[in-house]
Design an enzyme around this catalytic site. Sequence first.
Site, PDB file in Angstrom:
ATOM      1  N   GLY A  63      27.257  38.568  60.155  1.00  0.00           N
ATOM      2  CA  GLY A  63      26.059  38.334  59.345  1.00  0.00           C
ATOM      3  C   GLY A  63      25.524  36.927  59.574  1.00  0.00           C
ATOM      4  O   GLY A  63      25.097  36.262  58.629  1.00  0.00           O
TER       5      GLY A  63
ATOM      6  N   ARG B 204      21.019  35.377  59.671  1.00  0.00           N
ATOM      7  CA  ARG B 204      20.184  34.702  58.672  1.00  0.00           C
ATOM      8  C   ARG B 204      21.037  34.317  57.472  1.00  0.00           C
ATOM      9  O   ARG B 204      22.239  34.591  57.443  1.00  0.00           O
ATOM     10  CB  ARG B 204      19.008  35.599  58.238  1.00  0.00           C
ATOM     11  CG  ARG B 204      19.420  36.954  57.743  1.00  0.00           C
ATOM     12  CD  ARG B 204      18.190  37.884  57.679  1.00  0.00           C
ATOM     13  NE  ARG B 204      18.572  39.277  57.713  1.00  0.00           N
ATOM     14  CZ  ARG B 204      18.897  39.995  56.654  1.00  0.00           C
ATOM     15  NH1 ARG B 204      18.876  39.456  55.458  1.00  0.00           N
ATOM     16  NH2 ARG B 204      19.247  41.262  56.783  1.00  0.00           N
TER      17      ARG B 204
ATOM     18  N   ASN C 199      31.459  37.230  56.713  1.00  0.00           N
ATOM     19  CA  ASN C 199      30.407  36.826  55.773  1.00  0.00           C
ATOM     20  C   ASN C 199      29.393  37.920  55.466  1.00  0.00           C
ATOM     21  O   ASN C 199      28.825  37.953  54.375  1.00  0.00           O
ATOM     22  CB  ASN C 199      29.695  35.604  56.360  1.00  0.00           C
ATOM     23  CG  ASN C 199      28.371  35.336  55.690  1.00  0.00           C
ATOM     24  OD1 ASN C 199      28.311  34.727  54.621  1.00  0.00           O
ATOM     25  ND2 ASN C 199      27.273  35.814  56.278  1.00  0.00           N
TER      26      ASN C 199
ATOM     27  N   SER D 162      31.910  36.349  46.282  1.00  0.00           N
ATOM     28  CA  SER D 162      30.799  36.011  45.380  1.00  0.00           C
ATOM     29  C   SER D 162      31.378  35.681  44.015  1.00  0.00           C
ATOM     30  O   SER D 162      32.508  36.082  43.704  1.00  0.00           O
ATOM     31  CB  SER D 162      29.858  37.223  45.254  1.00  0.00           C
ATOM     32  OG  SER D 162      28.842  36.965  44.303  1.00  0.00           O
TER      33      SER D 162
ATOM     34  N   TYR E  92      28.476  46.335  43.787  1.00  0.00           N
ATOM     35  CA  TYR E  92      28.584  45.091  44.565  1.00  0.00           C
ATOM     36  C   TYR E  92      29.746  44.238  44.037  1.00  0.00           C
ATOM     37  O   TYR E  92      30.574  43.733  44.802  1.00  0.00           O
ATOM     38  CB  TYR E  92      27.266  44.329  44.462  1.00  0.00           C
ATOM     39  CG  TYR E  92      27.282  42.956  45.080  1.00  0.00           C
ATOM     40  CD1 TYR E  92      27.239  42.792  46.459  1.00  0.00           C
ATOM     41  CD2 TYR E  92      27.336  41.807  44.283  1.00  0.00           C
ATOM     42  CE1 TYR E  92      27.245  41.527  47.032  1.00  0.00           C
ATOM     43  CE2 TYR E  92      27.341  40.543  44.842  1.00  0.00           C
ATOM     44  CZ  TYR E  92      27.292  40.406  46.213  1.00  0.00           C
ATOM     45  OH  TYR E  92      27.302  39.150  46.784  1.00  0.00           O
TER      46      TYR E  92
ATOM     47  N   ALA F 245      32.358  45.196  42.459  1.00  0.00           N
ATOM     48  CA  ALA F 245      33.637  45.829  42.822  1.00  0.00           C
ATOM     49  C   ALA F 245      34.003  45.477  44.258  1.00  0.00           C
ATOM     50  O   ALA F 245      35.164  45.178  44.569  1.00  0.00           O
ATOM     51  CB  ALA F 245      33.537  47.343  42.651  1.00  0.00           C
TER      52      ALA F 245
ATOM     53  N   LYS G 156      33.140  42.829  45.965  1.00  0.00           N
ATOM     54  CA  LYS G 156      33.444  41.393  46.114  1.00  0.00           C
ATOM     55  C   LYS G 156      34.790  41.042  45.466  1.00  0.00           C
ATOM     56  O   LYS G 156      35.522  40.177  45.966  1.00  0.00           O
ATOM     57  CB  LYS G 156      32.305  40.570  45.502  1.00  0.00           C
ATOM     58  CG  LYS G 156      31.005  40.691  46.291  1.00  0.00           C
ATOM     59  CD  LYS G 156      31.107  39.921  47.576  1.00  0.00           C
ATOM     60  CE  LYS G 156      30.249  40.452  48.677  1.00  0.00           C
ATOM     61  NZ  LYS G 156      30.364  39.676  49.917  1.00  0.00           N
TER      62      LYS G 156
HETATM   63  P1  NAP Z   1      21.213  38.020  53.736  1.00  0.00           P
HETATM   64  O1  NAP Z   1      20.293  36.866  53.833  1.00  0.00           O
HETATM   65  O2  NAP Z   1      20.693  39.332  53.268  1.00  0.00           O
HETATM   66  O3  NAP Z   1      21.950  38.209  55.172  1.00  0.00           O
HETATM   67  C1  NAP Z   1      22.891  39.250  55.315  1.00  0.00           C
HETATM   68  C2  NAP Z   1      23.533  39.199  56.686  1.00  0.00           C
HETATM   69  O4  NAP Z   1      24.432  40.317  56.791  1.00  0.00           O
HETATM   70  C3  NAP Z   1      22.524  39.325  57.807  1.00  0.00           C
HETATM   71  O5  NAP Z   1      22.908  38.511  58.883  1.00  0.00           O
HETATM   72  C4  NAP Z   1      22.608  40.791  58.198  1.00  0.00           C
HETATM   73  O6  NAP Z   1      22.347  40.955  59.577  1.00  0.00           O
HETATM   74  C5  NAP Z   1      24.072  41.120  57.919  1.00  0.00           C
HETATM   75  N1  NAP Z   1      24.277  42.540  57.633  1.00  0.00           N
HETATM   76  C6  NAP Z   1      23.708  43.290  56.659  1.00  0.00           C
HETATM   77  N2  NAP Z   1      24.147  44.559  56.736  1.00  0.00           N
HETATM   78  C7  NAP Z   1      25.018  44.611  57.767  1.00  0.00           C
HETATM   79  C8  NAP Z   1      25.810  45.638  58.365  1.00  0.00           C
HETATM   80  N3  NAP Z   1      25.785  46.920  57.932  1.00  0.00           N
HETATM   81  N4  NAP Z   1      26.582  45.332  59.431  1.00  0.00           N
HETATM   82  C9  NAP Z   1      26.599  44.084  59.924  1.00  0.00           C
HETATM   83  N5  NAP Z   1      25.894  43.054  59.411  1.00  0.00           N
HETATM   84  C10 NAP Z   1      25.109  43.325  58.348  1.00  0.00           C
HETATM   85  O7  NAP Z   1      22.454  37.708  52.783  1.00  0.00           O
HETATM   86  P2  NAP Z   1      23.063  36.321  52.262  1.00  0.00           P
HETATM   87  O8  NAP Z   1      22.396  36.003  50.996  1.00  0.00           O
HETATM   88  O9  NAP Z   1      23.093  35.324  53.356  1.00  0.00           O
HETATM   89  O10 NAP Z   1      24.556  36.800  51.941  1.00  0.00           O
HETATM   90  C11 NAP Z   1      25.614  36.587  52.855  1.00  0.00           C
HETATM   91  C12 NAP Z   1      26.933  36.862  52.134  1.00  0.00           C
HETATM   92  O11 NAP Z   1      27.033  36.004  51.006  1.00  0.00           O
HETATM   93  C13 NAP Z   1      27.075  38.281  51.607  1.00  0.00           C
HETATM   94  O12 NAP Z   1      28.407  38.721  51.757  1.00  0.00           O
HETATM   95  C14 NAP Z   1      26.732  38.144  50.140  1.00  0.00           C
HETATM   96  O13 NAP Z   1      27.350  39.128  49.351  1.00  0.00           O
HETATM   97  C15 NAP Z   1      27.286  36.756  49.857  1.00  0.00           C
HETATM   98  N6  NAP Z   1      26.685  36.102  48.697  1.00  0.00           N
HETATM   99  C16 NAP Z   1      25.371  35.724  48.711  1.00  0.00           C
HETATM  100  C17 NAP Z   1      24.840  35.079  47.598  1.00  0.00           C
HETATM  101  C18 NAP Z   1      23.417  34.582  47.548  1.00  0.00           C
HETATM  102  O14 NAP Z   1      22.996  34.096  46.509  1.00  0.00           O
HETATM  103  N7  NAP Z   1      22.660  34.640  48.616  1.00  0.00           N
HETATM  104  C19 NAP Z   1      25.650  34.841  46.477  1.00  0.00           C
HETATM  105  C20 NAP Z   1      26.976  35.255  46.503  1.00  0.00           C
HETATM  106  C21 NAP Z   1      27.493  35.872  47.621  1.00  0.00           C
HETATM  107  P3  NAP Z   1      21.162  41.882  60.166  1.00  0.00           P
HETATM  108  O15 NAP Z   1      20.148  42.098  59.106  1.00  0.00           O
HETATM  109  O16 NAP Z   1      20.683  41.084  61.340  1.00  0.00           O
HETATM  110  O17 NAP Z   1      21.865  43.136  60.556  1.00  0.00           O
END
Ligand code: NAP
Length: 265
Positions: free
Chosen positions: A18, A21, A96, A148, A162, A164, A166
Amino acid sequence: MSFTPGTIWQDRSVIVTGGTRGIGRGIAELFARQGAAVALTGRDAAAAAKAAGDLARATGGQVCGLGVDLRDPEAIEAMAAEAERRHGHVDVLCANAGIFPEKPLRALTAADIDEVLQVNLRGSMLAVRACLPAMERAGHGRIVLTSSITGPATGFPGWSHYGASKAGQLGFLRGAALELAPQGITVNAVLPGNVRTEGLDAMGEDYLRRMTSSIPLGRIGESSDIAHAVLFLASDEAAFITGQSLTIDGGQTLPESLDALTTTA
Ligand code: NAP
């Protein structure tokens, strides 16, 4: 007493799932800036290659992009093999990638639950397993999961599946940390609060405003806030830390009640 001379990142090969982005891109960028060889992944190979090219140009680092859908076990195995083929070894896995589709419990279908668990939980577990042979060959390893606060520490309506997934990551990491300790492989997790990413922006301005008001440090997190913690947990300096999780949320999970945010002593 001995102090490590510091991690020689130029000798390290890092996989960031991931990484196209959001938080993953921030993690990949920080490792690339340190001089590590980085393989970032996304579902689409062309999009991952483009993200990697952009990052390589921005950092002057060695970055490649791999198309890996975390729902596909064979693609995950191929990811580890390809990173090892390109960079000679795999030292660090940042598991990630994750999805956070909102759906109230009453409307949740088996397919909704399966998809979130498949990407977030099973995908991280399979990514760890896939990297083990390479880490064992390297004689060391660092695994950092992006969990998370939602699930392990808090709940949020609409994200029970979600949460569950995490919380499940943390159950997994404790067993994995014990199994892998004899090989010098550590397994830890970061627990981000609200971090400004494309994924979070999609929740809308109103959500972001309300979230900001619940964060004692007064701002939404940046991907770099998470990346610096991941870098530390992946370093030689963190050799004695395993099975742990580090909350990075600007104090969001700290207040006992809303009063704790508004009352000054
Ligand atoms: P994001 O901007 O939506 O980016 C998600 C990433 O995961 C993208 O690179 C996407 O790649 C990849 N992805 C999605 N579905 C996938 C799949 N089926 N197979 C492989 N790759 C996949 O998300 P983010 O906010 O950066 O979140 C990243 C991590 O942090 C996640 O695990 C999320 O649960 C955790 N998190 C985020 C937050 C927050 O506030 N942002 C808070 C707590 C935890 P493509 O679209 O290029 O496939």
